[in-house]
Scaffold this motif. Sequence first.
Motif, PDB file in Angstrom:
ATOM      1  N   GLY A  50      -4.602  23.628 -16.137  1.00 23.80           N
ATOM      2  CA  GLY A  50      -4.062  24.706 -15.570  1.00 23.80           C
ATOM      3  C   GLY A  50      -4.306  25.147 -14.065  1.00 23.80           C
ATOM      4  N   ASP A  51      -3.560  25.666 -13.410  1.00 24.80           N
ATOM      5  CA  ASP A  51      -3.600  25.606 -11.825  1.00 24.80           C
ATOM      6  C   ASP A  51      -3.898  27.110 -11.459  1.00 24.80           C
ATOM      7  OD1 ASP A  51      -2.916  23.050 -11.672  1.00 24.80           O
ATOM      8  OD2 ASP A  51      -0.857  23.399 -11.162  1.00 24.80           O
ATOM      9  N   PHE A  52      -3.573  28.129 -12.170  1.00 26.76           N
ATOM     10  CA  PHE A  52      -3.964  29.418 -11.743  1.00 26.76           C
ATOM     11  C   PHE A  52      -5.265  29.833 -11.545  1.00 26.76           C
ATOM     12  CE2 PHE A  52      -4.380  34.080 -12.300  1.00 26.76           C
ATOM     13  CZ  PHE A  52      -3.343  34.525 -11.115  1.00 26.76           C
ATOM     14  N   GLY A  53      -5.884  30.475 -10.543  1.00 29.77           N
ATOM     15  CA  GLY A  53      -7.289  30.968 -10.412  1.00 29.77           C
ATOM     16  C   GLY A  53      -8.156  29.705 -10.162  1.00 29.77           C
ATOM     17  N   ARG A  54      -7.670  28.655  -9.625  1.00 36.08           N
ATOM     18  CA  ARG A  54      -8.672  27.507  -9.293  1.00 36.08           C
ATOM     19  C   ARG A  54      -9.116  27.440  -7.619  1.00 36.08           C
ATOM     20  NH1 ARG A  54     -10.153  26.155 -14.301  1.00 36.08           N
ATOM     21  NH2 ARG A  54      -8.487  25.536 -15.726  1.00 36.08           N
ATOM     22  N   GLY A  55      -8.955  28.779  -7.087  1.00 41.50           N
ATOM     23  CA  GLY A  55      -9.243  28.864  -5.814  1.00 41.50           C
ATOM     24  C   GLY A  55      -8.195  28.649  -4.681  1.00 41.50           C
ATOM     25  N   ASN A  56      -6.845  28.331  -5.216  1.00 40.23           N
ATOM     26  CA  ASN A  56      -5.874  28.193  -4.354  1.00 40.23           C
ATOM     27  C   ASN A  56      -5.346  29.384  -4.144  1.00 40.23           C
ATOM     28  OD1 ASN A  56      -3.408  27.641  -2.875  1.00 40.23           O
ATOM     29  ND2 ASN A  56      -3.021  25.569  -3.664  1.00 40.23           N
ATOM     30  N   ALA A  57      -5.542  30.170  -3.302  1.00 39.57           N
ATOM     31  CA  ALA A  57      -4.871  32.077  -3.064  1.00 39.57           C
ATOM     32  C   ALA A  57      -3.389  31.689  -2.953  1.00 39.57           C
ATOM     33  CB  ALA A  57      -5.739  32.555  -1.837  1.00 39.57           C
ATOM     34  N   MET A  58      -2.802  30.834  -2.192  1.00 42.82           N
ATOM     35  CA  MET A  58      -1.185  30.828  -2.077  1.00 42.82           C
ATOM     36  C   MET A  58      -0.638  30.610  -3.361  1.00 42.82           C
ATOM     37  SD  MET A  58       1.319  31.167   0.095  1.00 42.82           S
ATOM     38  CE  MET A  58       0.524  31.373   1.628  1.00 42.82           C
ATOM     39  N   LEU A  59      -1.207  29.461  -3.904  1.00 37.11           N
ATOM     40  CA  LEU A  59      -0.594  29.055  -5.318  1.00 37.11           C
ATOM     41  C   LEU A  59      -0.784  30.432  -6.077  1.00 37.11           C
ATOM     42  CD1 LEU A  59       0.612  27.161  -7.065  1.00 37.11           C
ATOM     43  CD2 LEU A  59      -1.975  26.420  -7.924  1.00 37.11           C
ATOM     44  N   ASP A  60      -1.562  30.734  -6.213  1.00 37.79           N
ATOM     45  CA  ASP A  60      -1.868  32.205  -7.250  1.00 37.79           C
ATOM     46  C   ASP A  60      -0.716  33.149  -6.760  1.00 37.79           C
ATOM     47  OD1 ASP A  60      -4.044  30.845  -8.474  1.00 37.79           O
ATOM     48  OD2 ASP A  60      -5.441  31.989  -7.432  1.00 37.79           O
ATOM     49  N   ALA A  61      -0.750  33.526  -5.676  1.00 41.87           N
ATOM     50  CA  ALA A  61       0.200  34.585  -5.221  1.00 41.87           C
ATOM     51  C   ALA A  61       1.660  34.146  -5.434  1.00 41.87           C
ATOM     52  CB  ALA A  61       0.187  34.755  -3.774  1.00 41.87           C
ATOM     53  N   LEU A  62       1.974  32.886  -5.297  1.00 41.98           N
ATOM     54  CA  LEU A  62       3.450  32.411  -5.634  1.00 41.98           C
ATOM     55  C   LEU A  62       3.640  32.548  -7.109  1.00 41.98           C
ATOM     56  CD1 LEU A  62       3.733  29.224  -3.267  1.00 41.98           C
ATOM     57  CD2 LEU A  62       4.826  31.538  -3.100  1.00 41.98           C
ATOM     58  N   LEU A  63       2.750  32.035  -8.078  1.00 39.76           N
ATOM     59  CA  LEU A  63       2.936  32.385  -9.505  1.00 39.76           C
ATOM     60  C   LEU A  63       3.072  34.000  -9.705  1.00 39.76           C
ATOM     61  CD1 LEU A  63       0.168  29.943 -10.570  1.00 39.76           C
ATOM     62  CD2 LEU A  63       2.537  29.506 -11.137  1.00 39.76           C
ATOM     63  N   ILE A  64       2.452  34.832  -8.929  1.00 39.81           N
ATOM     64  CA  ILE A  64       2.669  36.204  -9.423  1.00 39.81           C
ATOM     65  C   ILE A  64       4.001  36.602  -8.936  1.00 39.81           C
ATOM     66  CG2 ILE A  64       1.618  38.378  -9.149  1.00 39.81           C
ATOM     67  CD1 ILE A  64      -1.068  37.270  -8.903  1.00 39.81           C
ATOM     68  N   ILE A  65       4.333  36.148  -7.674  1.00 43.79           N
ATOM     69  CA  ILE A  65       5.588  36.651  -7.059  1.00 43.79           C
ATOM     70  C   ILE A  65       6.788  35.946  -7.972  1.00 43.79           C
ATOM     71  CG2 ILE A  65       6.974  36.298  -5.232  1.00 43.79           C
ATOM     72  CD1 ILE A  65       4.575  36.272  -3.509  1.00 43.79           C
ATOM     73  N   GLY A  66       6.505  34.679  -8.554  1.00 37.47           N
ATOM     74  CA  GLY A  66       7.413  34.282  -9.360  1.00 37.47           C
ATOM     75  C   GLY A  66       7.757  35.403 -10.635  1.00 37.47           C
ATOM     76  N   GLY A  67       6.836  35.831 -11.314  1.00 40.61           N
ATOM     77  CA  GLY A  67       7.104  36.614 -12.537  1.00 40.61           C
ATOM     78  C   GLY A  67       8.038  38.032 -11.921  1.00 40.61           C
ATOM     79  N   PHE A  68       7.719  38.427 -10.849  1.00 41.80           N
ATOM     80  CA  PHE A  68       8.433  39.502 -10.052  1.00 41.80           C
ATOM     81  C   PHE A  68      10.084  39.042  -9.775  1.00 41.80           C
ATOM     82  CE2 PHE A  68      10.394  42.180  -6.564  1.00 41.80           C
ATOM     83  CZ  PHE A  68      10.251  43.365  -7.273  1.00 41.80           C
ATOM     84  N   LEU A  69      10.222  37.731  -9.465  1.00 42.05           N
ATOM     85  CA  LEU A  69      11.422  37.270  -8.912  1.00 42.05           C
ATOM     86  C   LEU A  69      12.253  36.853 -10.224  1.00 42.05           C
ATOM     87  CD1 LEU A  69      10.832  34.882  -5.872  1.00 42.05           C
ATOM     88  CD2 LEU A  69      11.864  37.295  -6.060  1.00 42.05           C
ATOM     89  N   THR A  70      11.410  36.578 -11.367  1.00 43.29           N
ATOM     90  CA  THR A  70      12.067  36.367 -12.649  1.00 43.29           C
ATOM     91  C   THR A  70      12.564  37.857 -13.293  1.00 43.29           C
ATOM     92  OG1 THR A  70      10.685  34.742 -13.225  1.00 43.29           O
ATOM     93  CG2 THR A  70      11.454  35.726 -14.802  1.00 43.29           C
ATOM     94  N   LEU A  71      11.963  38.778 -12.878  1.00 49.83           N
ATOM     95  CA  LEU A  71      12.266  40.378 -13.480  1.00 49.83           C
ATOM     96  C   LEU A  71      13.688  40.540 -12.884  1.00 49.83           C
ATOM     97  CD1 LEU A  71      11.121  42.181 -15.516  1.00 49.83           C
ATOM     98  CD2 LEU A  71      10.133  43.485 -13.672  1.00 49.83           C
ATOM     99  N   VAL A  72      13.543  40.604 -11.445  1.00 50.96           N
ATOM    100  CA  VAL A  72      14.541  41.058 -10.679  1.00 50.96           C
ATOM    101  C   VAL A  72      16.063  40.802 -11.215  1.00 50.96           C
ATOM    102  CG1 VAL A  72      15.693  41.478  -8.446  1.00 50.96           C
ATOM    103  CG2 VAL A  72      13.296  41.507  -8.620  1.00 50.96           C
ATOM    104  N   PRO A  73      16.565  39.608 -11.313  1.00 53.75           N
ATOM    105  CA  PRO A  73      17.663  39.137 -11.631  1.00 53.75           C
ATOM    106  C   PRO A  73      18.070  39.571 -13.004  1.00 53.75           C
ATOM    107  CG  PRO A  73      16.424  37.211 -11.376  1.00 53.75           C
ATOM    108  CD  PRO A  73      15.816  38.170 -10.899  1.00 53.75           C
ATOM    109  N   LEU A  74      17.039  39.457 -14.000  1.00 58.54           N
ATOM    110  CA  LEU A  74      17.338  39.805 -15.219  1.00 58.54           C
ATOM    111  C   LEU A  74      17.737  41.305 -15.334  1.00 58.54           C
ATOM    112  CD1 LEU A  74      14.349  37.676 -17.361  1.00 58.54           C
ATOM    113  CD2 LEU A  74      16.894  37.651 -17.615  1.00 58.54           C
ATOM    114  N   ALA A  75      17.062  42.333 -14.779  1.00 59.47           N
ATOM    115  CA  ALA A  75      17.255  43.524 -14.601  1.00 59.47           C
ATOM    116  C   ALA A  75      18.734  43.819 -14.060  1.00 59.47           C
ATOM    117  CB  ALA A  75      16.139  44.456 -13.450  1.00 59.47           C
ATOM    118  N   PHE A  76      19.223  43.167 -13.101  1.00 57.58           N
ATOM    119  CA  PHE A  76      20.488  43.205 -12.583  1.00 57.58           C
ATOM    120  C   PHE A  76      21.382  42.713 -13.626  1.00 57.58           C
ATOM    121  CE2 PHE A  76      18.848  42.787  -7.995  1.00 57.58           C
ATOM    122  CZ  PHE A  76      19.344  44.196  -7.632  1.00 57.58           C
TER     123      PHE A  76
END
Length: 293
Positions: A208-234
């Motif tokens: 697993g890569d999340f929470g291993r000290g790479n703040a940019m990677l963690d942020a992108l994974l979280i943003i990915g969840g939001f970006l997954t939600l937006v088109p499904l809502a549309f």
Amino acid sequence: MSASTRLGFFCAVAANVIWGLFPVFWNLLRGTSALELVSHRIVWAFVFSMLIAGIRFRLSDRFVRVALLDALRRPQTWGIYAAAAFLIAINWGAFLYAVTNEQVLLSSLGYYISPLFNVLLGVVVLGERLPAARWGAIGLAAIGVTVMTFAAGQFPWVSLAMASSFAGYALVKKKAQLDPMNGLFLETLVLLSPTLVYLTLLYQGGAGDFGRGNAMLDALLIIGGFLTLVPLAFFSAAAQRIPLTLIGVLQFIGPTLQFLVGAFYFGEPMSTNTLIGFAFVWSGVAVFLIKRR
């Protein structure tokens, strides 16, 4: 065209544009396994949908709250959204298989076939009617898909799994009674438990890569969840407002943008058969849209 139809048309286009540009974002996370990426998409999409649903519930009036709670008490509601969650999970699973087994061409082919399945379900199941000119448009698109199938050099079972599951998802969403955001909250809730089990086993094993000290990677994974939600809502909003046949044709936007991103952004080589198939598909889309008032 009514205001509701115009809104549905806009939502369908917006959803497919986002999906078409997804490769640019997910390429930033290419070092993380595909299964972990999808798991984080589910988890963070659930978190965002839960927050949005909670805020909207608190701000809504009493009648809206009562109607929502009444819908949640009906087994039919949970059955619809469980089916939607199951179908979208199949779609993501087939996509994962294609990506992790170097079958990206079959993955893109699946997104081209999916609109044809939408049109078929719209006519056969929902009784939507198509004039002869639009059947001709669908025929042109089908020829393009057939050409790309031969270009792939094998029976595209992965593509068919992706196409049929997403077309079924669209059909189920036509029957949905909740508004898009509440519906997406239920879908991600259904998928949450098995996802958390997988992530727990993954991290207990030291992976697993999340929470291993790479703040940019963690942020992108979280943003990915939001970006997954937006088109499904549309997409959910569009499915409740415009015919499934029109949704099917507009879905060609997504794979075509992916085609352009792959060809010009990533510089991937494209065969002559793929280009010929691409031309047939968009000829069919052009005819369909020209004949639609």
